[in-house]
Design an enzyme around this catalytic site. Structure first.
Site: not given
Ligand code: C5P
Length: 223
Positions: A29-32, A96
């Site tokens: 996943t990512n930090l959005s 994102a």
């Protein structure tokens, strides 16, 4: 300008990160945080629009009066957005979206093998949701986002051409992820404009309202 410039308009927004499962307990996943997309959904609703928000995994309350569809992976986001898009006047892609997903999902938690050999993962490319919507014959007006660490206008313009959308909104990230303030650069075929105009940073909700006003002026007038 009318306080409800989006009255009678239907707006579809993607927000947050996506989560691409590796096994039942792990994923990419990512930090959005989803804050920009949720702020835009709230602003669009305030401007009189009928708003649908397709959200990846985020910890945010649904803005009042906004319809929310929760999804996890890029493929789920794609499958929620594509059939809905032609029913809307405006599509704003703030999510994102993970560029890749593990090529295969392990049904069981992947265990250490005791021989100190780390597993390797093959990745498959995810669908580009914004480009897919922009390619529909009955597409809504499409707005994309670009989070860049440098050469913002250059990268935003490249996305404008590659995804064939009329507007890309750039911000200098990843410093912006999770923050409550932001500074935007609106890039279209004619040029670029900073928001706020003096290039300062501004609260995301205030910025979202200013951006929605700007986008409302770009929508084709229906007869
Ligand atoms: O170049 P990049 O793919 O990062 O472009 C970002 C823009 O495209 C954002 O508006 C993002 O929401 C959208 N996007 C998408 N689907 C993807 C990747 C990006 O809708 N798979």
């Amino acid at each position: 300008l009318s306080p409800k410039p989006l009255a009678g308009k239907r707006v579809l927004i993607t927000a947050g990160p996506t989560f691409e499962a590796i096994d039942p307990v792990r994923g990419i996943t990512n930090l959005s945080s989803g804050k920009m997309g949720f702020s835009l959904a709230r602003a669009a609703r305030e401007a009189g629009a009928d708003v649908t928000l397709v959200a990846g995994p985020v910890h945010l309350d649904t803005p009042r009066g906004v319809r929310r569809i929760d999804v996890r992976s890029a493929q789920q986001m794609h499958d929620a957005v594509l059939p809905a898009a032609p029913l809307h006047d405006l599509f704003i892609a703030t999510a994102a979206v993970a560029d890749w997903r593990p090529a295969s999902l392990s049904a069981h938690k992947i265990k250490k093998d005791g021989k100190k050999i780390a597993p390797t993962f093959e990745l498959s490319e995810n669908p580009d949701i914004l480009a897919a919507v922009a390619a529909l014959p009955d597409r809504p007006y499409c707005v994309g986002f670009a989070a860049e660490s440098e050469k913002l206008e250059h990268h935003a313009r490249e996305k404008l051409l590659r995804k064939r959308v009329p507007l890309i909104v750039g911000n200098l990230g990843p410093a912006t992820f999770g923050r409550d303030d932001n500074a935007l650069l609106l890039v279209d075929a004619d040029g670029a404009r900073a928001l706020p105009e003096d290039g300062s940073r501004c609260d995301k909700q205030e910025l979202a309202r200013a951006l929605m006003q700007d986008i409302a002026r770009r929508l084709p007038v229906r007869d």
